[in-house]
Write a protein that holds these residues in place. Sequence first.
Motif, PDB file in Angstrom:
ATOM      1  N   TRP A 136       0.842  -1.191   0.000  1.00 35.15           N
ATOM      2  CA  TRP A 136       0.000   0.000   0.000  1.00 35.15           C
ATOM      3  C   TRP A 136       0.883   1.248   0.000  1.00 35.15           C
ATOM      4  CZ3 TRP A 136      -5.398  -0.009  -0.092  1.00 35.15           C
ATOM      5  CH2 TRP A 136      -5.995  -1.264  -0.001  1.00 35.15           C
ATOM      6  N   HIS A 137       0.594   2.146  -0.934  1.00 38.51           N
ATOM      7  CA  HIS A 137       1.325   3.403  -1.056  1.00 38.51           C
ATOM      8  C   HIS A 137       0.382   4.550  -0.696  1.00 38.51           C
ATOM      9  CE1 HIS A 137       4.708   1.784  -3.692  1.00 38.51           C
ATOM     10  NE2 HIS A 137       3.840   0.775  -3.667  1.00 38.51           N
ATOM     11  N   PHE A 138       0.833   5.448   0.161  1.00 42.78           N
ATOM     12  CA  PHE A 138       0.044   6.648   0.461  1.00 42.78           C
ATOM     13  C   PHE A 138       0.624   7.786  -0.369  1.00 42.78           C
ATOM     14  CE2 PHE A 138      -1.513  10.363   2.623  1.00 42.78           C
ATOM     15  CZ  PHE A 138      -2.827  10.004   2.916  1.00 42.78           C
ATOM     16  N   VAL A 139      -0.216   8.419  -1.207  1.00 43.69           N
ATOM     17  CA  VAL A 139       0.283   9.410  -2.165  1.00 43.69           C
ATOM     18  C   VAL A 139      -0.298  10.809  -1.970  1.00 43.69           C
ATOM     19  CG1 VAL A 139       0.775   7.661  -3.917  1.00 43.69           C
ATOM     20  CG2 VAL A 139      -1.468   8.761  -3.902  1.00 43.69           C
ATOM     21  N   GLY A 140      -1.172  10.985  -0.983  1.00 54.00           N
ATOM     22  CA  GLY A 140      -1.805  12.286  -0.796  1.00 54.00           C
ATOM     23  C   GLY A 140      -1.073  13.153   0.203  1.00 54.00           C
ATOM     24  N   GLN A 141      -1.476  14.424   0.265  1.00 54.29           N
ATOM     25  CA  GLN A 141      -0.928  15.312   1.280  1.00 54.29           C
ATOM     26  C   GLN A 141      -1.318  14.755   2.647  1.00 54.29           C
ATOM     27  OE1 GLN A 141      -1.106  19.608   0.630  1.00 54.29           O
ATOM     28  NE2 GLN A 141      -1.906  19.229  -1.424  1.00 54.29           N
ATOM     29  N   LEU A 142      -0.331  14.599   3.502  1.00 53.55           N
ATOM     30  CA  LEU A 142      -0.544  13.904   4.772  1.00 53.55           C
ATOM     31  C   LEU A 142      -0.414  14.865   5.943  1.00 53.55           C
ATOM     32  CD1 LEU A 142      -0.945  11.356   6.433  1.00 53.55           C
ATOM     33  CD2 LEU A 142       1.478  10.793   6.076  1.00 53.55           C
ATOM     34  N   GLN A 143      -1.512  14.988   6.701  1.00 55.63           N
ATOM     35  CA  GLN A 143      -1.502  15.796   7.907  1.00 55.63           C
ATOM     36  C   GLN A 143      -0.946  14.964   9.063  1.00 55.63           C
ATOM     37  OE1 GLN A 143      -2.257  19.044   7.576  1.00 55.63           O
ATOM     38  NE2 GLN A 143      -2.569  18.481   5.418  1.00 55.63           N
ATOM     39  N   THR A 144      -0.268  15.625   9.973  1.00 53.35           N
ATOM     40  CA  THR A 144       0.386  14.881  11.048  1.00 53.35           C
ATOM     41  C   THR A 144      -0.614  14.131  11.931  1.00 53.35           C
ATOM     42  OG1 THR A 144       0.467  16.917  12.369  1.00 53.35           O
ATOM     43  CG2 THR A 144       2.445  16.327  11.101  1.00 53.35           C
ATOM     44  N   ASN A 145      -1.854  14.635  12.038  1.00 57.51           N
ATOM     45  CA  ASN A 145      -2.826  13.937  12.894  1.00 57.51           C
ATOM     46  C   ASN A 145      -3.347  12.645  12.259  1.00 57.51           C
ATOM     47  OD1 ASN A 145      -4.409  15.128  10.920  1.00 57.51           O
ATOM     48  ND2 ASN A 145      -5.998  15.824  12.318  1.00 57.51           N
ATOM     49  N   LYS A 146      -2.971  12.386  11.016  1.00 59.43           N
ATOM     50  CA  LYS A 146      -3.365  11.148  10.340  1.00 59.43           C
ATOM     51  C   LYS A 146      -2.212  10.149  10.277  1.00 59.43           C
ATOM     52  CE  LYS A 146      -7.573  12.412   9.031  1.00 59.43           C
ATOM     53  NZ  LYS A 146      -8.786  11.693   9.492  1.00 59.43           N
ATOM     54  N   VAL A 147      -1.042  10.534  10.754  1.00 57.11           N
ATOM     55  CA  VAL A 147       0.151   9.713  10.583  1.00 57.11           C
ATOM     56  C   VAL A 147       0.020   8.361  11.278  1.00 57.11           C
ATOM     57  CG1 VAL A 147       2.585   9.517  11.222  1.00 57.11           C
ATOM     58  CG2 VAL A 147       1.766  11.561  10.070  1.00 57.11           C
ATOM     59  N   ARG A 148      -0.495   8.343  12.498  1.00 56.81           N
ATOM     60  CA  ARG A 148      -0.601   7.074  13.220  1.00 56.81           C
ATOM     61  C   ARG A 148      -1.431   6.079  12.433  1.00 56.81           C
ATOM     62  NH1 ARG A 148      -1.634   6.238  19.613  1.00 56.81           N
ATOM     63  NH2 ARG A 148       0.448   7.189  19.525  1.00 56.81           N
ATOM     64  N   SER A 149      -2.553   6.521  11.905  1.00 61.06           N
ATOM     65  CA  SER A 149      -3.396   5.629  11.119  1.00 61.06           C
ATOM     66  C   SER A 149      -2.687   5.162   9.858  1.00 61.06           C
ATOM     67  CB  SER A 149      -4.708   6.333  10.751  1.00 61.06           C
ATOM     68  OG  SER A 149      -5.511   5.503   9.928  1.00 61.06           O
ATOM     69  N   VAL A 150      -2.070   6.076   9.131  1.00 61.54           N
ATOM     70  CA  VAL A 150      -1.412   5.738   7.867  1.00 61.54           C
ATOM     71  C   VAL A 150      -0.263   4.752   8.083  1.00 61.54           C
ATOM     72  CG1 VAL A 150       0.007   6.675   5.990  1.00 61.54           C
ATOM     73  CG2 VAL A 150      -2.110   7.825   6.649  1.00 61.54           C
ATOM     74  N   VAL A 151       0.495   4.946   9.135  1.00 59.40           N
ATOM     75  CA  VAL A 151       1.606   4.034   9.424  1.00 59.40           C
ATOM     76  C   VAL A 151       1.097   2.623   9.707  1.00 59.40           C
ATOM     77  CG1 VAL A 151       3.379   3.509  11.177  1.00 59.40           C
ATOM     78  CG2 VAL A 151       3.273   5.779  10.127  1.00 59.40           C
ATOM     79  N   GLY A 152      -0.161   2.504  10.099  1.00 59.82           N
ATOM     80  CA  GLY A 152      -0.725   1.198  10.381  1.00 59.82           C
ATOM     81  C   GLY A 152      -0.875   0.304   9.157  1.00 59.82           C
ATOM     82  N   TYR A 153      -0.946   0.900   7.957  1.00 58.15           N
ATOM     83  CA  TYR A 153      -1.152   0.075   6.757  1.00 58.15           C
ATOM     84  C   TYR A 153      -0.224   0.421   5.600  1.00 58.15           C
ATOM     85  CZ  TYR A 153      -3.866   4.173   5.331  1.00 58.15           C
ATOM     86  OH  TYR A 153      -4.253   5.451   5.041  1.00 58.15           O
ATOM     87  N   ALA A 154       0.284   1.633   5.537  1.00 55.37           N
ATOM     88  CA  ALA A 154       1.076   2.040   4.373  1.00 55.37           C
ATOM     89  C   ALA A 154       2.491   1.478   4.443  1.00 55.37           C
ATOM     90  CB  ALA A 154       1.127   3.560   4.264  1.00 55.37           C
ATOM     91  N   ASP A 155       2.890   0.810   3.382  1.00 51.77           N
ATOM     92  CA  ASP A 155       4.267   0.334   3.266  1.00 51.77           C
ATOM     93  C   ASP A 155       5.182   1.442   2.771  1.00 51.77           C
ATOM     94  OD1 ASP A 155       3.802  -2.653   3.743  1.00 51.77           O
ATOM     95  OD2 ASP A 155       2.374  -2.206   2.137  1.00 51.77           O
TER      96      ASP A 155
END
Length: 239
Positions: A80-99
């Motif tokens: 899984w790739h995260f390609v959007g603008q990433l806000q710091t308050n979403k980082v914990r969630s994104v790190v849970g699945y994004a490789d």
Amino acid sequence: MTDRKHEIATNLTAVEERITAACEAAGRRRDEVTLIVVTKTYPAEDVRVLSGLGVRHVAENRDQDAAPKATACVDLPLSWHFVGQLQTNKVRSVVGYADVVQSVDRARLVTALSREAVRAGREVRCLLQVALDADAGGRGERGGVAPSGVPELADLVAGAEGLRLDGLMTVAPLTGEYAGRQRAAFDHLMDLSTDLRRAHPAANMVSAGMSADLEEAVAAGATHVRVGTAVLGVRPRLG
């Protein structure tokens, strides 16, 4: 085969043919270019179809859509790739699945990603998103660090616990000197990649090109192309 699976399979074959032709025209091997299918706004069922057709890399740009989709597809052999603008308050969630997080563009985000990667016991691969339309020291309209800021940010990622610096990403600018000049934009990104690899030899991933301009990206030397509409069709409107 269902109509939707047939549609996706047909589109995927056409995109594969485009990438193969672009590689041949550029004197490159097909295995030098990885297809990432951008699945944003599409349901988990489409992701399952893609996986069944051999796709191994998918991308999302909104955590609120991506997180439940990644959970629903956790059994699939996908990166899984995260390609959007990433806000710091979403980082914990994104790190849970994004490789791979392809949109790293500021020091504060690096700090947050490192903290959450360590907490989760994961190594997160990072690309610096380069804004080719940004003034020195500024950020682009779609996010991204200015070309002049790449070396400093790269060093920060490379030294951050839990993170791995993999390379660069860009979106062809809609305004400025590169508007309508995708090949020139991607050539500039490749020059930046060459400079980056002098200090960080392993950071050799270059993510560029989408449905409309993947040929220009392959010709320039991109290692990964991000294709959504050409594979999955015109996106449904978000509510």
